[in-house]
Design a protein around this motif. Structure first.
Motif, mmCIF file in Angstrom:
data_model
loop_
_atom_site.group_PDB
_atom_site.id
_atom_site.type_symbol
_atom_site.label_atom_id
_atom_site.label_comp_id
_atom_site.label_asym_id
_atom_site.label_seq_id
_atom_site.Cartn_x
_atom_site.Cartn_y
_atom_site.Cartn_z
ATOM 1 N N VAL A 1 5.624 -2.572 -7.035
ATOM 2 C CA VAL A 1 5.597 -2.456 -5.768
ATOM 3 C C VAL A 1 4.024 -2.270 -5.326
ATOM 4 C CG1 VAL A 1 6.624 -0.798 -3.634
ATOM 5 C CG2 VAL A 1 7.856 -1.078 -5.947
ATOM 6 N N PRO A 2 3.647 -3.177 -4.266
ATOM 7 C CA PRO A 2 2.253 -3.091 -4.026
ATOM 8 C C PRO A 2 1.780 -1.687 -3.058
ATOM 9 C CG PRO A 2 3.492 -4.517 -2.144
ATOM 10 C CD PRO A 2 4.424 -4.032 -3.236
ATOM 11 N N ARG A 3 0.436 -1.290 -3.339
ATOM 12 C CA ARG A 3 0.330 -0.136 -2.859
ATOM 13 C C ARG A 3 0.344 0.006 -1.321
ATOM 14 N NH1 ARG A 3 -1.243 4.296 -5.406
ATOM 15 N NH2 ARG A 3 -2.052 3.109 -6.916
ATOM 16 N N GLY A 4 0.160 -1.065 -0.649
ATOM 17 C CA GLY A 4 0.464 -1.057 0.981
ATOM 18 C C GLY A 4 1.865 -1.253 1.431
ATOM 19 N N HIS A 5 2.799 -1.134 0.571
ATOM 20 C CA HIS A 5 4.171 -1.352 0.737
ATOM 21 C C HIS A 5 4.393 -0.240 1.999
ATOM 22 C CE1 HIS A 5 8.526 -1.804 0.633
ATOM 23 N NE2 HIS A 5 8.674 -0.556 0.287
ATOM 24 N N LYS A 6 5.354 -0.984 2.908
ATOM 25 C CA LYS A 6 5.750 -0.336 4.033
ATOM 26 C C LYS A 6 7.216 -0.190 4.046
ATOM 27 C CE LYS A 6 2.530 -1.411 7.327
ATOM 28 N NZ LYS A 6 1.903 -1.939 8.692
ATOM 29 N N PRO A 7 8.105 1.043 3.742
ATOM 30 C CA PRO A 7 9.585 1.168 3.562
ATOM 31 C C PRO A 7 10.026 0.252 4.578
ATOM 32 C CG PRO A 7 8.492 3.372 3.517
ATOM 33 C CD PRO A 7 7.158 2.661 4.243
ATOM 34 N N HIS B 1 2.105 -7.993 -2.874
ATOM 35 C CA HIS B 1 3.429 -8.221 -2.628
ATOM 36 C C HIS B 1 4.136 -7.707 -3.940
ATOM 37 C CE1 HIS B 1 1.176 -12.151 -1.556
ATOM 38 N NE2 HIS B 1 1.739 -11.670 -0.467
ATOM 39 N N PHE B 2 5.607 -7.677 -3.852
ATOM 40 C CA PHE B 2 6.410 -7.311 -4.962
ATOM 41 C C PHE B 2 6.268 -8.174 -6.110
ATOM 42 C CE2 PHE B 2 8.343 -4.371 -1.933
ATOM 43 C CZ PHE B 2 9.031 -3.711 -2.525
ATOM 44 N N THR B 3 5.951 -7.743 -7.212
ATOM 45 C CA THR B 3 5.588 -8.767 -8.112
ATOM 46 C C THR B 3 6.579 -8.485 -9.654
ATOM 47 O OG1 THR B 3 3.433 -9.075 -7.282
ATOM 48 C CG2 THR B 3 3.801 -10.019 -9.377
ATOM 49 N N ALA B 4 7.030 -9.461 -10.197
ATOM 50 C CA ALA B 4 7.371 -9.347 -11.408
ATOM 51 C C ALA B 4 6.685 -9.649 -12.554
ATOM 52 C CB ALA B 4 8.421 -10.510 -11.873
ATOM 53 N N VAL C 1 16.631 -10.201 -6.901
ATOM 54 C CA VAL C 1 15.874 -9.012 -7.906
ATOM 55 C C VAL C 1 14.589 -8.237 -6.893
ATOM 56 C CG1 VAL C 1 14.238 -8.518 -9.405
ATOM 57 C CG2 VAL C 1 16.083 -10.434 -10.047
ATOM 58 N N TYR C 2 14.112 -9.122 -6.078
ATOM 59 C CA TYR C 2 13.003 -8.279 -5.286
ATOM 60 C C TYR C 2 13.750 -7.374 -4.295
ATOM 61 C CZ TYR C 2 9.431 -11.237 -7.308
ATOM 62 O OH TYR C 2 8.601 -11.833 -8.189
ATOM 63 N N ARG C 3 14.865 -7.888 -3.473
ATOM 64 C CA ARG C 3 15.405 -7.220 -2.580
ATOM 65 C C ARG C 3 15.874 -5.739 -3.186
ATOM 66 N NH1 ARG C 3 14.892 -5.998 2.567
ATOM 67 N NH2 ARG C 3 15.372 -8.134 3.269
ATOM 68 N N PHE C 4 16.580 -5.944 -4.502
ATOM 69 C CA PHE C 4 17.239 -4.588 -4.891
ATOM 70 C C PHE C 4 15.991 -3.829 -5.427
ATOM 71 C CE2 PHE C 4 19.723 -2.930 -8.650
ATOM 72 C CZ PHE C 4 20.295 -2.082 -7.987
ATOM 73 N N ALA C 5 14.926 -4.246 -5.856
ATOM 74 C CA ALA C 5 13.705 -3.515 -6.305
ATOM 75 C C ALA C 5 13.356 -2.694 -5.002
ATOM 76 C CB ALA C 5 12.658 -4.222 -6.719
ATOM 77 N N GLN C 6 13.263 -3.243 -3.583
ATOM 78 C CA GLN C 6 12.892 -2.475 -2.630
ATOM 79 C C GLN C 6 13.776 -1.663 -2.266
ATOM 80 O OE1 GLN C 6 14.292 -4.042 0.999
ATOM 81 N NE2 GLN C 6 13.783 -1.937 1.487
#
Length: 358
Positions: free
Chosen positions: A49-55, A71-74, A118-123
Motif C-alpha cells: 500500500v503506498p505511503r500516500g494512500h487515502k482511505p 500505487h498499490f503494487t504486487a 486482487v487490488y480492490r480486496f487489498a484496499q
C-alpha cells in the motif's frame, strides 16, 4: 500484474492475500485469465500500500507497472496446489491470537480482471483494518464491459467451486468463523452457492459462517426473494438508489429491479425483505470517489471502516436496531467524531447513512 520491489520508505503496509479461483491459469503478467478453468487453482500474493494512500481510494497506474510510492503494487505471487494452500492458511491463522482467527472471503463483481480483484480486496482489507486471513474467491470475469452475458454464465459455472472452497475453510484450516463480502454480480454467485448449501442441509457450514454482506447486488429482486426462501439466514445488503451500473444492468436484464437499487420509497418491498431476514443499509446519500456509485462500500472511507469495525465484533451485521430509512441524524444527532463513535449504531442497523459519513 507486474511484480515490483517496494522500498520500505515508500509503503504504508503490506496485505497478504490468499486466492482460490476458477480462472484458467496463465503466464505472467496475467497469472490467471478471464477464461474458465476446469478446477480450483490457488495462489498467495503480497500487495503493498503506498505511503500516500487515502482511505477509500484505490491508487493504480493508468498503464504499465506501478510505482510502489504511488500505487498499490504486487511484490510477490506464488501459485499453490491445494495441500500447500490449506497448510499455509492454517499456519497464518495459528500465528494470530484466538480473537483474530477469522477468514474474510471476498467475491468480486462483473467486469473485473484478476489484478483488479486482487487490488480492490487489498484496499478493503487495509482500510477496514481486518486482522484475520483474507481469501479472495475470483471467478472468470473477462473484465470487459460488453462481456456481461459471459460473466453471468461464469458466475453460475463457479457455484460448486465456491461451495467447496467455503467448506474447506470451515472444516480444514482451523478458522474460528468465516465472513463473506460479495459485490455486484459476485452476489449472484454467492447467493446461488448459499442456496444449494442450504438445500444440502448445511447452509451455515458447520456453524462457522457468520456475516454475509452483499454490496450493490446485481440480482433480480424476484429471484432474490426465491433464493432467500431456501437460504433462511440473516443477510445484510448495502443498497444505493443512485447506482448507475445497476441502472444499466436493469435495462440489460429486461427492465427488472435489481436488489442493490432498492429505494427507501419501496416500502412494501422493504417490509417483505425484512420478513425474509434481510437487513438493508442504504448508502444513497453517501458520496465517494466512485463515479458510478457502484462501489461505495469500498470507496467511502467511513463505510469500509464501519464494515471492518463490525468484523472485529462478535455479533453479525444488521440483527437489531432502527429500521430501513431511518436517518442517523434523526437518531443520534448526526455523524460526528471518530468512526468508533457511530459504528455500533450504523452497522448494527439497516439505516440510511447521511452524507456526513463519507
Amino acid at each position: 500484474m507486474e511484480l515490483s520491489q517496494a522500498p520500505k520508505a515508500d509503503i504504508a503496509g503490506t496485505v497478504q492475500i490468499y486466492v482460490a479461483t476458477t480462472r484458467e491459469p496463465s503466464a505472467q503478467p496475467v497469472y490467471f485469465s478471464g477464461e474458465r478453468g476446469p478446477r480450483l487453482s490457488f495462489a498467495r500474493l503480497d500487495i503493498t500500500v503506498p505511503r500516500g494512500h487515502k482511505p477509500g481510494d484505490l491508487e493504480l497506474p493508468d498503464s504499465g507497472p506501478g510505482d510502489p510510492a504511488k500505487h498499490f503494487t504486487a511484490t510477490y505471487i506464488q501459485k499453490l496446489d491445494l495441500a500447500p494452500a490449506v497448510s499455509d492458511v492454517r499456519k497464518e491463522l495459528m500465528r494470530r491470537p484466538a480473537s483474530q482467527r477469522d477468514v474474510l472471503v471476498f467475491v468480486h463483481g462483473y467486469n473485473t480482471n484478476f489484478a483488479d480483484a486482487v487490488y480492490r480486496f487489498a484496499q478493503i482489507v487495509y482500510d477496514s483494518g481486518f486482522k484475520g486471513v483474507p481469501v479472495l474467491f475470483t471467478w472468470p470475469s473477462r473484465g470487459q464491459l460488453l462481456a456481461y452475458p459471459y460473466d453471468r454464465e461464469s458466475a453460475f459455472y463457479s457455484r460448486d467451486f465456491l461451495e467447496l472452497n467455503l467448506r474447506a475453510i470451515a472444516r480444514d484450516i482451523g478458522s474460528s468463523r468465516m465472513d463473506i463480502l460479495a459485490h455486484s454480480m459476485g452476489t449472484l454467485l454467492t447467493l446461488e452457492t448459499l442456496r444449494q448449501a442450504a438445500i444440502r442441509g448445511d447452509g451455515d457450514f458447520g456453524g462457522k459462517l457468520r456475516d454475509v454482506m452483499l454490496a450493490a447486488p446485481d440480482v433480480d429482486l424476484d429471484v432474490f426473494k426465491m433464493q432467500m426462501r431456501q437460504i433462511r439466514r440473516p443477510i445484510t445488503v448495502f443498497v444505493s438508489a443512485d447506482d448507475r451500473a445497476l441502472d444499466f444492468s436493469r435495462r440489460f436484464a429486461g427492465d427488472k429491479t435489481r436488489l442493490g437499487a432498492v429505494s427507501a420509497k419501496d416500502t412494501e418491498t422493504i417490509a417483505e425483505l425484512e420478513k425474509l431476514g434481510v437487513r438493508l443499509i442504504d448508502l444513497s446519500d453517501v458520496s465517494s470517489s466512485d463515479s458510478l456509485n457502484h462501489a461505495k462500500f469500498a470507496s467511502s472511507p467511513k463505510v469500509v471502516q464501519l464494515i471492518g469495525e463490525r468484523l472485529r465484533q462478535d455479533k453479525g451485521v444488521g440483527f437489531s436496531g432502527p429500521r430501513f430509512g431511518d436517518r442517523i441524524g434523526d437518531i443520534a444527532g448526526g455523524v460526528v467524531g471518530t468512526v468508533g463513535s457511530t459504528v455500533g449504531l450504523v452497522v448494527t442497523a439497516p439505516v440510511q447513512i447521511i452524507s456526513g459519513a463519507q
